[in-house]
Each structure stands twice: as C-alpha cells, then as structure tokens.
Write a protein that holds these residues in place. Structure first.
Motif: not given
Lengths: 738, 364
Positions: B228, B278, B331
C-alpha cells in the motif's frame, strides 16, 4: 419526549453560511435537510441509519483535509460545513463516475426511470460521459429473488438498503451481499427464495431500478401514473398508502414516507400486493337473483325492492344482519341507523373467531415502541397486524424490551421471545419491575388483559379480525337490547326462526368457527342477501347478491385498531353496475321511507361514537368449546391465522397466488413421532363430525404444544371450520395409493 | 498509532472488554507476523497477557490468517501449554484474574486484517470493515469495548516490560523510537526478516543487511511499507527508516515491509499485479474502492494486452487519484500510492505499451 426531560444540548453549526442551532450529535445529513440544503444520499435512509457505503453525501468541513460523509458525521459546535463547492462537486462527480462505470443506463426500459436517484444525481453532479474504454460488465438482468421480487444485478449500486431493511427493521436477516469487489451482488443468505411478509418495501428503498416488484415490473412509467393517498384496508393497522392508477387500473401501491405515526412508512406484502382483485374478471357487476338454483341478473331497483320486501315480510324479530367489519365507518353507521329504524335487534358485525374488538383506552401505534414489556395473547400481531409487529421488533431490538407470548401461539416476531404455555406463569415472568407493559390480544376467549401481580397494562391493543371491526363495533353494528349475537342468530336461522338474513361484506361460511352451522342457517333462511365483490363461499348460499365496491372505489373513513379515524379515498371508478354498500343502503332506506342522517350530522356522529364508543357488547364467545377435551385421544386444534390465508380478495388475485399459504398441519415433533408422521408427510385430519381435511403438509415445529395440531384458519381449499367448533381431531398419515 | 493511547480510549463503563491479537497478516511483501507466530508463540501469549491485564479484560482472541496452518498449530500447542502452566484460565498465575483465550482462523480475505473487518469476521459475519465512529475501543467485538493489536506490538511487550521503556525508547530517533522487524523481499540477495532499530537508513537495510542487489543490477525503487505504500527511488536511499522520515519522503512505514525493485522490473506488470490484488480483495461495500480498483485493473490489462490508448495513462492516474480519500476504510486508499509513484517516474514503460502494443511480443 416528555415535558420533564431536559432540553438537549444545542450546538451551533454553519452550513453554507447559514447558522443553525441544533441538538448535539444530530447527523449532519439531517441538519442539512432541516434547512433545505440538499445532500444527495443513496445508502443513508432515515429509518435505516447511516451505512457509509455509497460515499455520495460528501461535504467539506473546514479544518478537515479530506471530504467527509455527512451521513455519519455528528455535528459539533462551531462546525463550518460546505455542501457545495468545487471540491465537494468534484468528489460527487467522481463517485457518480464510479457508479455509472458498469451501470447499464437502460433508463428507457427501467421501471425506476423518472423517479430514480441515480438519474437525478447523475444529472445534478455527473459528468455526462464515461471515461472507461472497456465494455460494461454484464450481469444477470432478471434474478428471481423470491415470489415477489426480481433483481437486476446490473442496475444495483450495492447501497445495501434492502439488506439493512431486512436486518434492522424486520430482523429477519434473509438478505446479504454475495461475492466481493466489483462482483458484489445482493442475494439471500440461505440461497433460498426471499420470503418475508415485508418484501415489497425493498423496492421502494432501492434508490435505483435494481429491485422491482413482479406485479409492477414493466407495467408503467411513473409520470403516467395518477396518485391517490388512502388507508390500506387489508387489516386494521391503518397504514397510509399511495395508490398509483393508470387507465382505471391500479398498478401499484406505495408507502407514505410521512406516515411515521401509523405505518412507520412500511407496508406489508398483503397490503401492498393484494390489488389485482380489483380488476379481476370474476368481479360481480350486476345484482344476481337465484331462481330455481340458477343465477339471474336483475336491475338494482328490482334487487332493492326484493330486499325491502323481504325485510318487511320478515318483520323486525325475523330479520338478522351479519357483518360490516369491512365497511367504511359511514356505511356501517348508515347500516346501524337503517336496521335500527326497522327495529331489527339481531345485528352483529362479528363473523369470525373474535368476540371482542375494542378495549377501553386507545394506545397509539407509536406507544408500542415505548413499552418495556410486550405481552401477546392469542394469534400474533405478525399475522393479524403485520406492520404493527414491526414496532415490536423495534422495541425489542433497539430498546431491549421483553416480548412474552402466552398460550398456544408464539409471537414469531424474529426477536428474542419468552413463551409461556399458560397465563399462570405470567406473574413470575413479569417479575417485580416489568416497566411499561403493552398487552396485545386477538379478542378470542376470556379477556386475559387483567394482569397478575398487581400490574396494569400501560398500553392495550385488541387486533380486530376485520379491517374496520373497531369502527363497525363503535357505530353500532352490534346486537340491540334483546337482540341475538352471531352464534345465537345462526342457531335461530338454522331452527327456521329468521325470514331474512342480510350479510354485509362478510364471509361467515369461511370464517365462522362452525361451518356446518352457518351452512345450515343459510339454507334454512328463506331469503339471504349478501353484498360482496365476488361469488364467495357465503354468496353461493344467497338468494340475492349485490355487487359492491372495493375500498379502492369509494371514499369515506375507516377506524384503525388504535381508534384513529382515517381517510379512505377512491382511486378508481368501480365497474359499471357496481355500487358501494353505502349507496345500496341509501337506496334501501329510500325504498322503505326511512330518513337517514344528513352527511354533516353523520360525520359528526361517527367521530363522536368512535372517540367514545358505548360499552362493549355482551361478549359471548364465538366458539363454544363444545368439542374440546373429549378424552378420546384425539388432538386439540389450534386455529392459526396467516396474513395470506387465501380467502376473500386474495383468492381472486391470481398474480400473487404464490403468496397464499399452502394447507399444512403443524405438529410438535413428539406428537408427530407418536403418529409416525415425518416432516413434509401428507396427512389427513378428521373430526368427530366426519369432516376431513386432506393432503395437509405436516410441519414439525417444537413451538406447537404436545397433543395439539395447529391448522391455518380461513383457507378456502382446506377450511378449518369444516371440522366443526373446537373439535378433537385425528391426524393420520395419508395412505399412498398406486 | 501509539498502543498506550489506544488502550486509554476504552470507556470505564463496567462492560466486558476484549483484547484481540491481529495475526491476519496479508499485506503484500509482509511476513514478519508469520515468523513470530511460528517461532515465538509464547512471547505473543505473554504480550497478550500483559495487554489483557492492563486493560482489565478476561477474554482474549487471536485471529490467525487461514493460510497460516502451521502457525495455527504451533499457537494452539502453545496455548495448551500456557493453560497447563497456569498462564491462561480461571486464575492466571495465582493472581485471581481470569483470562480465556480463543484462537480463530480466518478464511482468506485481506480485508479481515483491517481491525473492524476482523471483528466482523470474528463474530461470524462477512469480513467487511465497519463504519467509524464508533471505534472498536468504544464498540468493538460483540458491541463491547475492544482493543485490536498487531502480533509484533504484542510480541514486543514482554521485552519492554522486562527491560523498561527507556531501553526501547533509546533505540531509534526520539519521535519514532524503538525496534522494528522489517520484512525485506524482492530483488535483494538475502531476503528475510530483520530486526533493526528505527532510523536505520533504507540504504543500510538494503545493502548492508539484506545483501544488496544481485550483481550487475541497478536499483530502481523500493516500497518501504508493503503493497500500500508509494515507491521510493534512488534519491531516497539515505532516508532513515522511521515513521516520520519515510512519511516526509512521500511514502509510509505501513506494515514495515520493504519490496525492492531492480532494473529487471516491468513496472506496468508490477502495478497490474498489485492493483489486481486490491481490486480482488475489495470487500465491495463502498463505491470508489469497489468500482475504481476494478476499472484501473481492466485498463491496465488492456494496456498489457497491447490495446492501450494515448489517453490511458492520464485516465488511470486520474481514476486512482479520484478514488483516494473517499473510502470507508484504508483499502481503497491503498490503490493509488504505488501506481502514482511509478507511473510518474517510469512513464516511459507505460508509454511503450501504448506506442508499440505489447513490447514483449513485438520486435523492437
């Protein structure tokens, strides 16, 4: 809020330069609404609360670097909010671009087109064209979610309002999302059809055209519909309801968003979907006279003359009047006045199992939410007054109220419930400090509402079996001095003591606990007049049938179970040849030279009577209990009610035939084991009078008392009352024949 | 987020409270909890005991990623041993305090590493993050105040208690002190988990500790904090590895996992791999993440397939940018950083796909 409660802490917030003082912790989205600043929402709904999923309600709050969602932001003192500016608009544009990436844009054929939040906000905030080059993702367009609902997965924006409705409002938790990411879809948790008594509400909650009703799908465009607002007359809850009509056909009904007081903005599926009967081709459109066993169409004037003659011939003591619980207040009042003027004392609106329809005191629908302990006696509100049951679910799930059901019937409200086999256990169950008690009773048997242990009910409800039972009772469709109540009247008729019996919109052959008695009574009475929409079980026995309006075709008022007088507004014209019961009564009065009250006086009288009804009529039970406890080893019968029992208007609405309850026999597993009956077996139930109900599906359910069988009342294809009054029955597994 | 402060948020309302150890390690490039779980289960249990004592809870949960089957078995054995030794149960170490211990295995969703997604999963619901507020400290597991801590945090507790706060704080820079286990992977000679003091430079981590790049290869970038985090480049090699410095350099410490890229990297494919992850792991609740990730994934697939358009690079950048900051959980916000950093730095690699179609199939 009670007058003694402290005023809430107020805070000052500024929205688009407008300063407001509002209670602390109020949600920003609600504050904005209160000052008419529009914040778009999809997943947020007043009754469902915030979910934070759709992200369209973005606003800018000064001092916070990121845009915030208004639906989950409680206001704080000094907060400065912008509901529209370049940054906010850009955020909403982005969200709408995401929504529309895979949205099919089939607005021209979408039922929601014209009343769609996605259309509206896309116009207001969207960018007009998609930047996605890839083809849109195809998904199933018509998923059969259950007997009432079709899901278009392509249109779904996964706001989960439907899922949350089924979670926080009905507590049934049968919907959920399946799969993940861009493939997320709405599905049932069990994989089985979406079955509930409240499914239609999800089509209204759906902000797009993803969830549609089978009965309305592809039938109309919203701008072509004409809307009338009325009261639902399927039961006595009194839900306010919009009726959308086009070309004199009712296309759909919708809940009324402002109706917090009665329906809490929901409708049950019976109220919502049972509209097809209005245009059913089996509607009677001419008075029918039976001559030599065949029906003959006659003119209204002739029909009224025959009726008047029969009444005159029979005299006051030779006449009886049954029914009226489906009439409007005004009609019931006219009937009471008219038959009163003729001196007829044999008048009774109670044609079912119930003998009490009102109590002193009028607890409101909202009061039920505020009870701390709710006690149900008899057949449950979930079946007799479904939308009222949602208040029970609310009280239990949100305020931790206790739900106690007493006797043969469970409340079955999808919330934790304490069940007591007998009222003897109630004192212990209530304990010392039950708080405010609400009592709900179905009006059958001895009045159970005097509570033990010195407790009194703060709120008391009786659930009328007929939609306007309470109104009919209040305006006087009850036995006069010396008059006969229903059972006595039927017995008198059976014994040949009545010359004429008038049945006003009622179906005692299907509903009265002893079918043989009703049938004998009708056969022995020389002249039976029935007003109805259809050739019902009762109308078959009539000499004269008068075809009358449904509640969608006439205007007046009705009385709900809380004693509210509510407007009924005609939405469509009745078929030619059909008159309202009230019109027929006026014609009869003219024929008999009886003066009826003028409209103004009538209205005032009706309201006065309903506000302060005369003391309840002598409450002789409808059931005698004669057949009970015979000691022959038979099973005791428990008469269940179900909202989709299939009689009346439901029997004449083929579009929702799937919703009717299939004939069944619920048994305790122990009882079933003793009879060698397994779940799903086909069983035959035989009464001492020889009558039998065949091909009932056995349902094993530990909630049924041992030694009893629970049968659904009022099913035309398996009429429980054919077994006789409270019989002791034999249940046998059906023999399989080759 | 400072653990002590997290614990201090629990309301004193007399309700039951829970401690949950998050061992659902699934961040791309991160494998430290995996190691701690298998090698030091008793250290984790001790950390949980300390935490449970501190917040006054009598039921602790450890949520283990479903794929960690071996770790789960090891932890189960360790819990049984700890129970036999009196560290878990009705009367912990004779203190009169009770501590129950439940091990729960996940079923394979990245989002269950998000603390509220984890709590939902633990309750038997779909692993979907919850709307905050309320935060778990106020309304967590089964609606009661709950603390969720990572394995590494809890594993450090016994040492901090034994050696004192000073010992821990002395390591590393003042504002971001302590030790850290760093998972180093990618194009290095000696990938693995390394425990270092905060503030060690990225160059030291890659070249001194992880053995440097393979011979003859050129450094192209490093993700300092798992999948991330934004990629850092050559000019960032001397950035100290601590929260503030890495953030200042334009990335984040994230899960404390470094993924190193050398000049053999196809950044279009690397980006696609990450975005596909993702998009696949998006729970589908909130709009930007659900729709945006999938859009970018499909655009990259078209690019890789040789059907790219001139406009693609700008649209991809803009799509990633516009979905950031609008999501219900972190997320969705994880999609942009790596993509934006490499698409800007190595735009030529992306342009090559547009210009020549798939460069691997076309003779240059």
């Amino acid at each position: 809020m009670s007058a003694t409660a402290a005023p809430p802490d107020l805070v000052t917030v500024t929205i688009d330069g407008i300063e407001v003082r509002v209670p602390k912790n109020m949600l920003l989205v609600d504050v904005a609404k209160s000052i008419h600043r529009e914040i778009p929402v999809y997943c947020y709904h007043e009754k469902l609360g915030p979910a934070g999923l759709c992200r369209i309600c973005l606003v800018e709050i000064e001092g916070m670097p990121k845009l915030q969602i208004a639906c989950n932001t409680p206001v704080a003192d000094g907060m400065k909010v912008h509901t529209t500016n370049a940054k906010v608009d850009e955020g909403r544009r982005a969200i709408l671009e995401f929504f529309l990436l895979n949205h099919p844009l089939d607005c021209p054929i979408c039922d929601k087109g014209g009343e769609c939040d996605l259309q509206d906000y896309a116009t207001a905030y969207g960018q007009g064209a998609s930047r996605m080059v890839e083809p849109k993702m195809p998904k199933p367009k018509a998923v059969d979610l259950g007997p009432t609902i079709v899901l278009d997965e392509e249109r779904c924006i996964v706001c989960q309002r439907c899922v949350r409705f089924d979670d926080v409002i009905t507590r049934e938790k049968s919907l959920r999302t399946d799969d993940r990411g861009a493939h997320t879809i709405i599905a049932t948790a069990s994989g089985k059809p979406y079955v509930s008594d409240f499914t239609g509400n999800v089509t209204e909650l759906c902000p797009v055209g993803a969830l549609t009703s089978k009965t309305y799908r592809f039938r109309s465009r919203p701008w072509d519909n004409h809307r009338t607002t009325t009261t639902c007359t399927q039961c006595a809850v009194g839900c306010q309801m919009h009726v959308d009509e086009r070309g004199n056909t009712i296309l759909r009904t919708m809940s009324v968003v402002e109706d917090d007081a009665i329906s809490d903005t929901w409708l049950c599926d019976r109220g919502r979907y049972n509209i097809g009967f209005v245009n059913d081709e089996r509607r009677l459109t001419s008075p029918l006279l039976k001559q030599d066993g065949t029906w003959m169409q006659i003119a209204w004037d002739d029909a009224i003359a025959l009726w008047a003659d029969a009444l005159k011939k029979a005299g006051a003591s030779g006449a009886g009047v049954l029914g009226g619980g489906r009439l409007l207040n005004e009609e019931a009042y006219l009937a009471a006045k008219l038959f009163g003027a003729l001196g007829i004392e044999n008048v009774d609106h109670r044609v079912g199992r119930q003998h009490v329809v009102h109590h002193a005191g009028y607890a409101s629908h909202v009061d039920l939410e505020n009870a701390d302990t709710i006690v149900t006696f008899g057949r449950p509100p979930s079946q007799l007054a479904p939308v009222l049951d949602l208040r029970i679910r609310k009280a239990v799930s949100r305020r931790n109220a206790r739900l106690i059901s007493v006797g043969d019937h469970w409340a079955n409200s999808f919330v934790p419930e304490t069940h007591l086999a007998s009222a003897d256990e109630l004192a212990a169950a209530l304990g010392a400090n039950p708080g405010r008690i609400a009592v709900i009773w179905d009006g059958v048997g001895a009045d159970p509402t005097a509570l033990p242990g010195g407790h009194t009910a703060a709120f008391s409800y009786v659930l009328p079996e007929e939609p306007n039972g309470r109104g009919a009772d209040a305006v006087g469709l009850r036995p006069g001095p010396g008059g006969l109540a229903t059972r006595a009247m039927l017995e008198a008729a059976r014994d040949g003591k009545l010359g004429v019996l008038t049945i006003l919109g009622a179906d005692p052959v299907l509903r009265f606990p002893d079918r043989a008695l009703v049938e004998d009574a009708l056969r022995k009475t020389p002249f039976v007049v029935v007003t109805d929409l259809f050739l019902t079980e009762t109308a078959e026995f009539a000499n004269l049938i008068l075809p009358v309006c449904s509640a969608f075709e006439k205007s007046g008022t009705t009385t709900d179970l809380a004693g509210d007088v509510l407007p009924v507004v005609g939405a469509v014209r009745p078929p030619d040849g059909v008159l309202a019961d009230g019109d027929a009564l006026v014609m009869l009065a003219q024929k008999l030279d009886i003066a009826l009250p003028a409209p103004d006086a009538l209205e005032a009288d009706v309201r006065k009577l309903i506000e302060a009804p005369p003391p309840a009529a002598d409450a002789a039970p409808q059931q005698t209990g004669a057949g009970a406890a015979s000691g022959d080893g038979g099973l005791r019968v428990i008469a269940e009610s179900a909202i989709f029992t299939g009689g009346g208007t439901l029997a004449f609405d083929p579009r929702i035939a799937d919703l009717r309850v299939a004939p069944r026999a619920r048994l305790h597993p122990e009882t079933a084991a003793a009879l060698h009956v397994a779940d799903g077996d086909s069983v035959t139930v035989t009464a001492p009078n020889g009558a039998a109900l065949r091909e009932l599906a056995a349902v094993l359910d530990p909630r049924v008392p041992v030694g009893a069988v629970a049968l659904v009342d009022g099913l035309p294809e398996a009429p429980l009352n054919a077994l006789g009054d409270t019989p002791s029955v034999r249940v046998e597994k059906a023999l399989v024949t080759a | 987020f400072p653990t002590g402060r997290k614990w201090s948020f629990l309301p004193l309302n007399g309700r039951p409270r829970y401690m949950v150890c998050n061992c659902d390690e699934a961040e791309p490039g991160t494998f430290k909890d995996h190691l701690l779980l298998e090698e030091t289960p008793h250290q984790i249990i001790e950390g949980i005991l300390i935490g449970a004592y501190a917040i006054g809870c009598d039921h602790a949960y450890i949520y283990i990623r479903g794929e960690f089957k071996r770790g789960y078995q090891i932890m189960s054995d360790a819990v049984a041993q700890a129970r036999a030794a009196g560290f878990i149960g009705e009367n912990v170490c004779g203190s009169g305090k009770k501590l129950e211990f439940t091990i729960h295995r996940g079923a394979g969703a990245y989002i269950c590493g998000e603390e509220t997604g984890l709590l939902n999963s633990l309750e038997g619901k779909r692993g979907e993050p919850r709307l905050k507020p309320p935060f778990p400290a106020v309304k967590g597991l089964y609606g009661e105040p709950t603390v969720v801590n990572n394995v590494e945090t809890l594993a450090y507790l016994p040492y901090i208690m034994r050696n004192g706060v000073e010992w821990f704080a002395k390591a590393g820079p003042e504002r971001s002190p302590g030790f850290k286990v760093v998972s180093i992977s990618g194009h290095v000679v000696k990938p693995g988990n390394y425990e270092v003091a905060m503030g060690t430079t990225i160059r030291q981590l890659i070249y001194d500790i992880a053995g440097g790049l393979r011979p003859g290869r050129k450094f192209m970038g490093v993700q300092p904090g798992g999948g991330s985090s934004a990629c850092l480049f050559e000019e960032h090699l001397d950035v100290p590895y601590d929260f503030d410095s890495v953030t200042k350099a334009g990335s984040m410490l994230g899960s404390g996992a470094m993924v190193v890229f050398d000049d053999t990297t196809n950044f279009v494919k690397a980006t696609h791999t990450l975005i596909r992850f993702y998009a696949h792991e998006s729970c589908g609740q909130c709009t930007p993440c659900r729709e945006g990730g999938h859009w970018i994934q499909r655009s990259l697939e078209r690019l890789l397939d040789g059907r790219g358009l001139d406009s693609d690079i700008d649209v991809i950048k803009s799509a990633a940018h516009q979905l950031t900051g609008l999501n219900l959980c972190a997320l969705g916000d994880s999609i942009e950083p790596f993509l934006a950093s490499v698409i800007t730095r190595y735009e030529d690699q992306f342009r090559a796909y547009v210009k020549r179609g798939n460069p691997e199939n076309v003779a240059v």
